[in-house]
Design an enzyme around this catalytic site. Structure first.
Site, mmCIF file in Angstrom:
data_model
loop_
_atom_site.group_PDB
_atom_site.id
_atom_site.type_symbol
_atom_site.label_atom_id
_atom_site.label_comp_id
_atom_site.label_asym_id
_atom_site.label_seq_id
_atom_site.Cartn_x
_atom_site.Cartn_y
_atom_site.Cartn_z
ATOM 1 N N ILE A 123 -10.557 -4.646 0.981
ATOM 2 C CA ILE A 123 -10.180 -3.332 1.500
ATOM 3 C C ILE A 123 -9.475 -2.566 0.394
ATOM 4 O O ILE A 123 -8.429 -2.982 -0.100
ATOM 5 C CB ILE A 123 -9.236 -3.454 2.713
ATOM 6 C CG1 ILE A 123 -9.873 -4.312 3.797
ATOM 7 C CG2 ILE A 123 -8.878 -2.071 3.256
ATOM 8 C CD1 ILE A 123 -11.151 -3.761 4.370
ATOM 9 N N SER A 124 -10.061 -1.433 -0.013
ATOM 10 C CA SER A 124 -9.468 -0.634 -1.070
ATOM 11 C C SER A 124 -8.988 0.705 -0.513
ATOM 12 O O SER A 124 -8.838 0.868 0.687
ATOM 13 C CB SER A 124 -10.465 -0.437 -2.219
ATOM 14 O OG SER A 124 -9.800 0.084 -3.353
ATOM 15 N N LYS A 142 -4.900 -1.299 -7.165
ATOM 16 C CA LYS A 142 -6.053 -1.420 -6.268
ATOM 17 C C LYS A 142 -7.362 -1.186 -7.019
ATOM 18 O O LYS A 142 -8.378 -1.810 -6.707
ATOM 19 C CB LYS A 142 -5.915 -0.433 -5.102
ATOM 20 C CG LYS A 142 -4.792 -0.780 -4.136
ATOM 21 C CD LYS A 142 -4.996 -2.126 -3.452
ATOM 22 C CE LYS A 142 -6.006 -2.034 -2.328
ATOM 23 N NZ LYS A 142 -6.107 -3.316 -1.577
ATOM 24 N N GLU A 194 2.554 10.750 -6.238
ATOM 25 C CA GLU A 194 1.781 11.269 -5.106
ATOM 26 C C GLU A 194 0.882 12.413 -5.567
ATOM 27 O O GLU A 194 1.279 13.260 -6.361
ATOM 28 C CB GLU A 194 2.731 11.758 -4.011
ATOM 29 C CG GLU A 194 2.037 12.140 -2.718
ATOM 30 C CD GLU A 194 3.020 12.545 -1.625
ATOM 31 O OE1 GLU A 194 2.588 12.697 -0.471
ATOM 32 O OE2 GLU A 194 4.221 12.712 -1.926
ATOM 33 N N LYS A 239 -6.879 6.067 -3.270
ATOM 34 C CA LYS A 239 -5.920 6.199 -4.372
ATOM 35 C C LYS A 239 -6.344 5.413 -5.611
ATOM 36 O O LYS A 239 -5.750 5.559 -6.679
ATOM 37 C CB LYS A 239 -4.527 5.769 -3.902
ATOM 38 C CG LYS A 239 -3.943 6.723 -2.859
ATOM 39 C CD LYS A 239 -2.633 6.229 -2.306
ATOM 40 C CE LYS A 239 -2.065 7.223 -1.298
ATOM 41 N NZ LYS A 239 -2.936 7.457 -0.127
ATOM 42 N N ASN A 267 -6.732 7.702 4.665
ATOM 43 C CA ASN A 267 -5.649 7.457 5.610
ATOM 44 C C ASN A 267 -6.165 7.040 6.983
ATOM 45 O O ASN A 267 -7.141 7.600 7.486
ATOM 46 C CB ASN A 267 -4.801 8.718 5.768
ATOM 47 C CG ASN A 267 -4.063 9.083 4.491
ATOM 48 O OD1 ASN A 267 -4.626 8.999 3.407
ATOM 49 N ND2 ASN A 267 -2.819 9.485 4.596
ATOM 50 N N VAL A 268 -5.480 6.082 7.576
ATOM 51 C CA VAL A 268 -5.817 5.626 8.929
ATOM 52 C C VAL A 268 -4.709 6.074 9.878
ATOM 53 O O VAL A 268 -3.541 5.707 9.701
ATOM 54 C CB VAL A 268 -5.978 4.088 8.976
ATOM 55 C CG1 VAL A 268 -6.269 3.628 10.401
ATOM 56 C CG2 VAL A 268 -7.097 3.653 8.034
ATOM 57 N N GLY A 307 -2.119 6.307 12.585
ATOM 58 C CA GLY A 307 -1.387 5.330 13.388
ATOM 59 C C GLY A 307 -1.100 4.027 12.681
ATOM 60 O O GLY A 307 -0.411 3.170 13.226
ATOM 61 N N LYS A 349 0.789 -1.235 0.000
ATOM 62 C CA LYS A 349 0.000 0.000 0.000
ATOM 63 C C LYS A 349 0.819 1.282 0.000
ATOM 64 O O LYS A 349 0.250 2.367 0.064
ATOM 65 C CB LYS A 349 -0.921 0.017 1.230
ATOM 66 C CG LYS A 349 -0.151 0.029 2.546
ATOM 67 C CD LYS A 349 -1.084 0.192 3.738
ATOM 68 C CE LYS A 349 -0.286 0.367 5.011
ATOM 69 N NZ LYS A 349 -1.123 0.748 6.142
#
Length: 240
Positions: free
Chosen positions: A43-44, A59, A180, A47, A83-84, A86, A6
């Site tokens: 889970i995608s 993805k 990016e 992006k 974004n997650v 942590g 990822k």
């Protein structure tokens, strides 16, 4: 199933492993689920929307592969989010580390914005998605408003200043990495409400089965071809 290769910068340098894991790894899991009549949740990532990098391409294709198995007697859910906080590779722990070490905080662009949610929120909502009975099988999570990364860094610095009045920090623009984006979006098609106010169903383009199978045949035969050719093939297929 996350097919969790990822990291944008790593996959830009490792296109073949990205294809093998994120595309063919997903295909293998889908086949296994169909053979065993098991339900599956993919889970995608944000992006995958209008992708410009290897992570996004692979993805998005993993999402498209689900079209091949829609009538196989299994329940397939695709959950796409940003974004997650942590999670491994997340920027916030890096910012905190730089502040702790009194190092300059690196920022790709002063205009960069991202969606964020906590690990707890992400896990809970992914599980909730599996309970939803809906015509659409692609879901996005309510991630709130985009956060400007510059403001996020400034707020973190202000927290340090509240404890240490003489604390000073510097922000350095590092430039966007290859592949990016400045901003991400969560979907392109139509969005629908579900029984959970924090989960939305999305209707996007349905790909032809023959087109998918032809693409898989082409990409599997390109192991000796250049990375540029593989990128062109993936981009051409997604935009078909």
């Amino acid at each position: 199933h996350s097919a969790a290769f990822k990291h944008v910068d790593i996959l830009e340098e490792n296109i073949e492993p990205a294809i093998q894991n994120n595309i063919f790894g997903t295909l293998n899991v889908l086949k296994s689920a169909a053979n065993n009549k098991s339900n599956i949740t993919i889970i995608s990532t944000d992006k995958a929307v209008k992708p410009i990098n290897v992570l996004g391409f692979t993805k998005r294709i993993s999402e498209i592969l689900c079209n091949l198995f829609l009538n196989k007697g299994i329940d397939i859910k695709i959950v796409r989010f940003g974004n997650v906080i942590g999670s491994r590779g997340s920027a916030i722990p890096l910012f905190i580390k730089q502040l702790n070490n009194k190092e300059p905080v690196t920022l790709s662009s002063y205009n960069a914005r991202r969606y964020f949610m906590t690990i707890k929120e992400a896990c809970y909502l992914v599980i909730e998605c599996t309970k939803i009975k809906n015509k659409e099988n692609l879901f996005i999570l309510n991630m709130g408003k985009e956060i400007k990364i510059l403001d996020l860094i400034k707020n973190l610095g202000n927290i340090y200043k509240s404890f240490y009045p003489n604390f000073k920090f510097k922000i350095i623009k590092s430039g966007l990495k290859h592949g990016e984006k400045i901003r991400e979006i969560l979907f392109e098609g139509k969005k629908f409400k579900t029984i959970n106010s924090n989960i939305f169903a999305v209707r996007e383009k349905i790909y032809n089965k023959n087109d998918i199978e032809n693409f898989l045949l082409q990409i599997s035969n390109q192991s000796r071809n250049s990375n540029k050719q593989k990128l062109i093939l993936m981009k051409k297929f997604i935009q078909k």
